[in-house]
Design a protein around this motif. Structure first.
Motif, PDB file in Angstrom:
ATOM      1  N   HIS A  46      41.304  73.733  50.542  1.00 41.16           N
ATOM      2  CA  HIS A  46      41.799  74.626  49.493  1.00 41.16           C
ATOM      3  C   HIS A  46      42.890  73.956  48.667  1.00 41.16           C
ATOM      4  O   HIS A  46      43.572  74.624  47.900  1.00 41.16           O
ATOM      5  CB  HIS A  46      42.370  75.914  50.109  1.00 41.16           C
ATOM      6  CG  HIS A  46      41.386  76.674  50.943  1.00 41.16           C
ATOM      7  ND1 HIS A  46      40.680  77.750  50.470  1.00 41.16           N
ATOM      8  CD2 HIS A  46      40.968  76.495  52.221  1.00 41.16           C
ATOM      9  CE1 HIS A  46      39.887  78.220  51.422  1.00 41.16           C
ATOM     10  NE2 HIS A  46      40.041  77.474  52.495  1.00 41.16           N
ATOM     11  N   SER A  47      43.097  72.673  48.853  1.00 45.99           N
ATOM     12  CA  SER A  47      44.200  72.023  48.145  1.00 45.99           C
ATOM     13  C   SER A  47      43.705  71.419  46.848  1.00 45.99           C
ATOM     14  O   SER A  47      42.622  70.829  46.795  1.00 45.99           O
ATOM     15  CB  SER A  47      44.833  70.945  49.020  1.00 45.99           C
ATOM     16  OG  SER A  47      44.124  69.746  48.884  1.00 45.99           O
ATOM     17  N   GLN A  48      44.474  71.578  45.806  1.00 43.81           N
ATOM     18  CA  GLN A  48      44.063  71.086  44.489  1.00 43.81           C
ATOM     19  C   GLN A  48      44.653  69.696  44.242  1.00 43.81           C
ATOM     20  O   GLN A  48      45.233  69.428  43.208  1.00 43.81           O
ATOM     21  CB  GLN A  48      44.547  72.059  43.410  1.00 43.81           C
ATOM     22  CG  GLN A  48      43.947  73.438  43.534  1.00 43.81           C
ATOM     23  CD  GLN A  48      42.518  73.505  43.015  1.00 43.81           C
ATOM     24  OE1 GLN A  48      42.091  72.648  42.269  1.00 43.81           O
ATOM     25  NE2 GLN A  48      41.784  74.527  43.412  1.00 43.81           N
ATOM     26  N   THR A  49      44.518  68.813  45.215  1.00 42.55           N
ATOM     27  CA  THR A  49      45.011  67.446  45.028  1.00 42.55           C
ATOM     28  C   THR A  49      43.820  66.498  45.057  1.00 42.55           C
ATOM     29  O   THR A  49      42.770  66.816  45.620  1.00 42.55           O
ATOM     30  CB  THR A  49      45.984  67.043  46.148  1.00 42.55           C
ATOM     31  OG1 THR A  49      45.332  67.207  47.402  1.00 42.55           O
ATOM     32  CG2 THR A  49      47.247  67.894  46.129  1.00 42.55           C
ATOM     33  N   LYS A 102      36.263  65.296  48.193  1.00 44.18           N
ATOM     34  CA  LYS A 102      36.691  66.625  48.646  1.00 44.18           C
ATOM     35  C   LYS A 102      35.783  67.699  48.082  1.00 44.18           C
ATOM     36  O   LYS A 102      35.435  67.657  46.906  1.00 44.18           O
ATOM     37  CB  LYS A 102      38.115  66.920  48.156  1.00 44.18           C
ATOM     38  CG  LYS A 102      39.188  66.077  48.815  1.00 44.18           C
ATOM     39  CD  LYS A 102      40.561  66.552  48.353  1.00 44.18           C
ATOM     40  CE  LYS A 102      41.659  65.816  49.102  1.00 44.18           C
ATOM     41  NZ  LYS A 102      42.977  66.380  48.830  1.00 44.18           N
ATOM     42  N   PHE A 130      36.213  71.322  47.273  1.00 48.94           N
ATOM     43  CA  PHE A 130      37.230  72.377  47.166  1.00 48.94           C
ATOM     44  C   PHE A 130      36.562  73.734  47.304  1.00 48.94           C
ATOM     45  O   PHE A 130      35.475  73.960  46.778  1.00 48.94           O
ATOM     46  CB  PHE A 130      37.922  72.321  45.796  1.00 48.94           C
ATOM     47  CG  PHE A 130      38.727  71.085  45.588  1.00 48.94           C
ATOM     48  CD1 PHE A 130      40.027  71.000  46.053  1.00 48.94           C
ATOM     49  CD2 PHE A 130      38.185  70.002  44.917  1.00 48.94           C
ATOM     50  CE1 PHE A 130      40.763  69.844  45.866  1.00 48.94           C
ATOM     51  CE2 PHE A 130      38.918  68.848  44.723  1.00 48.94           C
ATOM     52  CZ  PHE A 130      40.210  68.762  45.199  1.00 48.94           C
ATOM     53  N   LEU A 156      36.405  77.639  46.418  1.00 46.69           N
ATOM     54  CA  LEU A 156      36.824  78.655  45.458  1.00 46.69           C
ATOM     55  C   LEU A 156      36.355  80.017  45.949  1.00 46.69           C
ATOM     56  O   LEU A 156      35.164  80.218  46.161  1.00 46.69           O
ATOM     57  CB  LEU A 156      36.224  78.361  44.084  1.00 46.69           C
ATOM     58  CG  LEU A 156      36.620  77.019  43.464  1.00 46.69           C
ATOM     59  CD1 LEU A 156      35.822  76.767  42.198  1.00 46.69           C
ATOM     60  CD2 LEU A 156      38.107  76.991  43.161  1.00 46.69           C
ATOM     61  N   GLY A 204      38.705  74.240  37.135  1.00 48.58           N
ATOM     62  CA  GLY A 204      39.753  73.243  36.902  1.00 48.58           C
ATOM     63  C   GLY A 204      39.148  71.862  36.777  1.00 48.58           C
ATOM     64  O   GLY A 204      38.131  71.671  36.126  1.00 48.58           O
ATOM     65  N   GLU A 205      39.754  70.891  37.449  1.00 49.85           N
ATOM     66  CA  GLU A 205      39.299  69.496  37.384  1.00 49.85           C
ATOM     67  C   GLU A 205      38.252  69.183  38.454  1.00 49.85           C
ATOM     68  O   GLU A 205      37.785  68.058  38.560  1.00 49.85           O
ATOM     69  CB  GLU A 205      40.489  68.547  37.630  1.00 49.85           C
ATOM     70  CG  GLU A 205      41.665  68.722  36.680  1.00 49.85           C
ATOM     71  CD  GLU A 205      41.361  68.077  35.346  1.00 49.85           C
ATOM     72  OE1 GLU A 205      41.077  66.875  35.333  1.00 49.85           O
ATOM     73  OE2 GLU A 205      41.386  68.813  34.333  1.00 49.85           O
ATOM     74  N   ASN A 206      37.944  70.176  39.251  1.00 54.52           N
ATOM     75  CA  ASN A 206      37.123  69.899  40.431  1.00 54.52           C
ATOM     76  C   ASN A 206      35.667  69.618  40.088  1.00 54.52           C
ATOM     77  O   ASN A 206      35.028  70.375  39.386  1.00 54.52           O
ATOM     78  CB  ASN A 206      37.190  71.084  41.397  1.00 54.52           C
ATOM     79  CG  ASN A 206      38.607  71.362  41.837  1.00 54.52           C
ATOM     80  OD1 ASN A 206      39.324  70.453  42.210  1.00 54.52           O
ATOM     81  ND2 ASN A 206      39.025  72.618  41.771  1.00 54.52           N
ATOM     82  N   VAL A 247      32.656  71.596  44.443  1.00 55.75           N
ATOM     83  CA  VAL A 247      33.264  72.813  44.983  1.00 55.75           C
ATOM     84  C   VAL A 247      32.262  73.601  45.821  1.00 55.75           C
ATOM     85  O   VAL A 247      31.046  73.451  45.677  1.00 55.75           O
ATOM     86  CB  VAL A 247      33.813  73.735  43.856  1.00 55.75           C
ATOM     87  CG1 VAL A 247      34.773  72.998  42.944  1.00 55.75           C
ATOM     88  CG2 VAL A 247      32.692  74.331  43.046  1.00 55.75           C
ATOM     89  N   ASP A 294      43.127  74.735  54.871  1.00 56.16           N
ATOM     90  CA  ASP A 294      44.327  75.030  54.068  1.00 56.16           C
ATOM     91  C   ASP A 294      45.573  74.366  54.651  1.00 56.16           C
ATOM     92  O   ASP A 294      46.694  74.772  54.383  1.00 56.16           O
ATOM     93  CB  ASP A 294      44.526  76.547  53.961  1.00 56.16           C
ATOM     94  CG  ASP A 294      44.586  77.215  55.326  1.00 56.16           C
ATOM     95  OD1 ASP A 294      44.474  76.505  56.353  1.00 56.16           O
ATOM     96  OD2 ASP A 294      44.724  78.440  55.375  1.00 56.16           O
TER      97      ASP A 294
END
Ligand code: ZN
Length: 223
Positions: free
Chosen positions: A8-11, A18, A20, A22, A38-40, A43, A186
């Motif tokens: 769940h990290s947006q790094t 990764k 991600f 959502l 976002g930039e992902n 997901v 998380d």
């Protein structure tokens, strides 16, 4: 390449692929969907069992159906069953089944959240017989259950619990590596490479070999 199949990290990190997660919560309804991504580039999208709203789950499902076919969506999840949190289990099951159907339509794997509901999960898989793979994330149980689940075709993803529990280490040691993934979920204090190092140590294999194997598993998830 390391793979963090659920977080769940947006790094971002160039060495880690990764996926991600959502969550389509009630508060995301009506939001700009591009903003959602976002930039992902990779997901998983789903309605977490805690986020299932009795009043709004049809709208939540509409958003899922709309997003599911997007090429950035690599999996449907995390979805599932939780006896400790969220709405009534009957409603959780209904929404879980509907989301499994969405995953089947778009032919994408499912990331499963399951807390104290493994009998129900196994029963659902037996009845529905989804063709898409089901990955149980955050596996933190004993070897017997790990064996049972992998024999029934589930994949297991290991994270923080692998760092801390000897019982979970034993579980990893006793299942096929063909059905294994790693994740940070998380946990902001955890990097997935640490989970790989721990796993390589437990399995007494080379970390590069492990990275290749898990990445291969990921590529094979897609039908
Ligand atoms: Zn999660």
């Amino acid at each position: 390449m390391f793979l963090d199949i659920h977080n769940h990290s947006q790094t971002f990190d160039a060495n880690i692929k990764k996926v991600f997660n959502l969550d389509i919560t009630v508060s995301t309804l009506g939001e700009d969907l591009e903003h959602f991504f976002g930039e992902n580039e990779s997901v998983s999208v789903g309605i977490h069992p805690w986020s299932v709203s009795e009043d709004s789950f049809f709208e939540q499902l509409e958003v899922l159906e709309y997003l599911a076919g997007d090429s950035r969506v690599k999996a449907i999840g995390e979805i599932g069953l939780d006896k400790l949190n969220g709405p009534d289990l009957k409603l959780q099951e209904e929404v879980f089944l509907k989301q499994i159907r969405v995953a089947e339509v778009v032919k994408k794997p499912i990331i499963v959240h399951c807390v104290k509901s493994f009998n129900e999960l196994i029963a659902i898989k037996k009845v529905v017989r989804p063709k898409v793979p089901m990955v149980i994330h955050g596996f933190n149980r004993k070897v017997d259950l790990a064996k049972e689940l992998t024999q029934k075709g589930f994949f297991l993803s290991f994270g923080r619990a692998l760092m801390e529990s000897d019982l979970v280490k034993e579980a990893l040691r006793n299942i096929s590596l063909d059905q294994v993934f790693f994740e940070t979920d998380d946990d902001k204090a955890l990097v997935v490479s640490e989970v790989y190092e721990m796993a390589a140590d437990i399995l007494k294999i080379n970390i590069e070999e492990l990275k290749d194997k898990i990445y291969q598993n990921y590529l094979e998830l897609y039908l």
